[in-house]
Scaffold this motif. Structure first.
Motif, PDB file in Angstrom:
ATOM      1  N   LEU A  50      -4.254  32.474  31.569  1.00 43.87           N
ATOM      2  CA  LEU A  50      -3.000  33.216  31.729  1.00 43.87           C
ATOM      3  C   LEU A  50      -2.727  34.095  30.511  1.00 43.87           C
ATOM      4  CD1 LEU A  50      -0.848  30.417  33.382  1.00 43.87           C
ATOM      5  CD2 LEU A  50      -1.969  32.361  34.517  1.00 43.87           C
ATOM      6  N   GLU A  51      -3.003  33.581  29.330  1.00 42.45           N
ATOM      7  CA  GLU A  51      -2.808  34.356  28.098  1.00 42.45           C
ATOM      8  C   GLU A  51      -3.709  35.585  28.070  1.00 42.45           C
ATOM      9  OE1 GLU A  51      -3.850  33.825  23.365  1.00 42.45           O
ATOM     10  OE2 GLU A  51      -3.358  32.032  24.521  1.00 42.45           O
ATOM     11  N   PHE A  52      -4.979  35.421  28.441  1.00 40.78           N
ATOM     12  CA  PHE A  52      -5.939  36.529  28.408  1.00 40.78           C
ATOM     13  C   PHE A  52      -5.849  37.436  29.634  1.00 40.78           C
ATOM     14  CE2 PHE A  52      -8.665  33.459  25.788  1.00 40.78           C
ATOM     15  CZ  PHE A  52      -8.216  33.971  24.583  1.00 40.78           C
ATOM     16  N   LYS A  53      -5.121  36.979  30.656  1.00 40.18           N
ATOM     17  CA  LYS A  53      -4.920  37.738  31.900  1.00 40.18           C
ATOM     18  C   LYS A  53      -6.196  37.938  32.708  1.00 40.18           C
ATOM     19  CE  LYS A  53      -0.798  40.243  30.324  1.00 40.18           C
ATOM     20  NZ  LYS A  53      -0.446  39.513  29.197  1.00 40.18           N
ATOM     21  N   HIS A  54      -7.174  37.086  32.458  1.00 38.56           N
ATOM     22  CA  HIS A  54      -8.355  37.049  33.311  1.00 38.56           C
ATOM     23  C   HIS A  54      -8.846  35.620  33.422  1.00 38.56           C
ATOM     24  CE1 HIS A  54     -10.064  38.063  29.304  1.00 38.56           C
ATOM     25  NE2 HIS A  54     -11.201  37.534  29.704  1.00 38.56           N
ATOM     26  N   TRP A 111     -19.793  31.757  39.026  1.00 37.20           N
ATOM     27  CA  TRP A 111     -18.387  32.043  38.727  1.00 37.20           C
ATOM     28  C   TRP A 111     -18.266  33.490  38.270  1.00 37.20           C
ATOM     29  CZ3 TRP A 111     -14.544  28.326  39.196  1.00 37.20           C
ATOM     30  CH2 TRP A 111     -14.976  27.015  39.391  1.00 37.20           C
ATOM     31  N   ALA A 112     -17.276  34.201  38.779  1.00 32.94           N
ATOM     32  CA  ALA A 112     -17.035  35.592  38.405  1.00 32.94           C
ATOM     33  C   ALA A 112     -15.767  35.692  37.579  1.00 32.94           C
ATOM     34  CB  ALA A 112     -16.893  36.467  39.651  1.00 32.94           C
ATOM     35  N   CYS A 113     -15.783  36.596  36.629  1.00 35.06           N
ATOM     36  CA  CYS A 113     -14.592  36.872  35.838  1.00 35.06           C
ATOM     37  C   CYS A 113     -13.771  37.935  36.575  1.00 35.06           C
ATOM     38  CB  CYS A 113     -14.981  37.376  34.452  1.00 35.06           C
ATOM     39  SG  CYS A 113     -13.562  37.554  33.343  1.00 35.06           S
ATOM     40  N   ILE A 114     -12.484  37.643  36.751  1.00 32.20           N
ATOM     41  CA  ILE A 114     -11.593  38.601  37.406  1.00 32.20           C
ATOM     42  C   ILE A 114     -10.338  38.828  36.566  1.00 32.20           C
ATOM     43  CG2 ILE A 114     -12.341  38.022  39.762  1.00 32.20           C
ATOM     44  CD1 ILE A 114      -9.430  36.568  39.860  1.00 32.20           C
ATOM     45  N   GLU A 115      -9.720  39.980  36.784  1.00 37.13           N
ATOM     46  CA  GLU A 115      -8.403  40.252  36.232  1.00 37.13           C
ATOM     47  C   GLU A 115      -7.403  39.562  37.153  1.00 37.13           C
ATOM     48  OE1 GLU A 115      -5.797  44.083  34.770  1.00 37.13           O
ATOM     49  OE2 GLU A 115      -7.480  44.397  36.116  1.00 37.13           O
ATOM     50  N   ILE A 116      -6.554  38.702  36.603  1.00 37.93           N
ATOM     51  CA  ILE A 116      -5.645  37.906  37.426  1.00 37.93           C
ATOM     52  C   ILE A 116      -4.712  38.775  38.256  1.00 37.93           C
ATOM     53  CG2 ILE A 116      -3.762  36.219  37.363  1.00 37.93           C
ATOM     54  CD1 ILE A 116      -5.199  34.910  34.969  1.00 37.93           C
ATOM     55  N   ALA A 117      -4.143  39.811  37.675  1.00 38.80           N
ATOM     56  CA  ALA A 117      -3.147  40.636  38.367  1.00 38.80           C
ATOM     57  C   ALA A 117      -3.711  41.348  39.591  1.00 38.80           C
ATOM     58  CB  ALA A 117      -2.541  41.657  37.404  1.00 38.80           C
ATOM     59  N   THR A 118      -4.975  41.753  39.532  1.00 39.49           N
ATOM     60  CA  THR A 118      -5.548  42.562  40.621  1.00 39.49           C
ATOM     61  C   THR A 118      -6.597  41.820  41.439  1.00 39.49           C
ATOM     62  OG1 THR A 118      -7.320  43.447  39.247  1.00 39.49           O
ATOM     63  CG2 THR A 118      -5.209  44.662  39.258  1.00 39.49           C
ATOM     64  N   GLY A 119      -7.181  40.775  40.868  1.00 43.80           N
ATOM     65  CA  GLY A 119      -8.276  40.082  41.538  1.00 43.80           C
ATOM     66  C   GLY A 119      -9.591  40.825  41.447  1.00 43.80           C
ATOM     67  N   ARG A 120      -9.614  41.896  40.697  1.00 53.29           N
ATOM     68  CA  ARG A 120     -10.835  42.710  40.576  1.00 53.29           C
ATOM     69  C   ARG A 120     -11.744  42.167  39.477  1.00 53.29           C
ATOM     70  NH1 ARG A 120      -8.213  48.666  41.266  1.00 53.29           N
ATOM     71  NH2 ARG A 120      -8.056  48.525  43.531  1.00 53.29           N
ATOM     72  N   PRO A 121     -13.048  42.413  39.617  1.00 52.96           N
ATOM     73  CA  PRO A 121     -13.985  41.975  38.582  1.00 52.96           C
ATOM     74  C   PRO A 121     -13.627  42.572  37.222  1.00 52.96           C
ATOM     75  CG  PRO A 121     -15.162  42.708  40.523  1.00 52.96           C
ATOM     76  CD  PRO A 121     -13.725  43.068  40.738  1.00 52.96           C
TER      77      PRO A 121
END
Length: 154
Positions: A50-54, A111-121
């Motif tokens: 949550l802190e890093f937003k991804h 496991w894929a890294c995503i941006e939390i707000a958008t769900g995009r890689p």
């Protein structure tokens, strides 16, 4: 570099299906449980996501059920990281029953890294790439005579 991580559990009545053994879906939940416990010890749990937003999300599982686990069985849920690149980390699992020295289940997850707000890689931050390093080639994760337990039962 990360290490092998063990979580010891005991099979509970709610894990058992109508066939009298641990339900297949429970194994997948255990994969999530042991992975989450492992990343907490690496310093990258939910609070850091949550802190890093991804965050890391599962995009692919491969599972192999080898033997049935039964009620009251003690089981070691073992996991380790075995590869990483800018977007993905790759995690392995082996679930082991000590009483008969049986590997019950093996699996791996991409496991894929995503941006939390958008769900995009999203490319992993340095914090992620440093924590999610594969284990040393000198370690044998299938050697259950070595314990990597860091926390007790779920």
């Amino acid at each position: 570099m990360s290490t092998i991580f063990d979580l010891k559990i005991q099979v509970q009545p709610e894990h058992i299906d109508v066939l009298g053994h641990v339900n297949n879906v429970v194994y997948v939940q255990w994969m999530q449980d042991v992975a989450a416990a492992h990343i907490e010890t690496l310093g990258l749990g939910l609070a850091q996501y949550l802190e890093f937003k991804h965050a890391m999300v599962a995009v692919e599982h491969h599972v192999q059920y080898r033997k049935a686990a039964l009620e009251s069985d003690d089981v070691i849920l073992r996991t380790w990281l075995d590869d990483i690149n800018a977007l993905y980390s790759f995690r392995q699992y082996a679930f082991y029953r000590p009483k008969d020295q049986s590997v019950l289940f093996i699996a791996n997850t991409k496991w894929a890294c995503i941006e939390i707000a958008t769900g995009r890689p999203k490319r992993m931050s340095p914090s992620f790439t440093q924590a999610y390093q594969p284990i040393s080639n000198n370690l044998n994760p299938m050697d259950f005579s070595v314990s990597y337990e860091q926390i007790s039962s779920v």
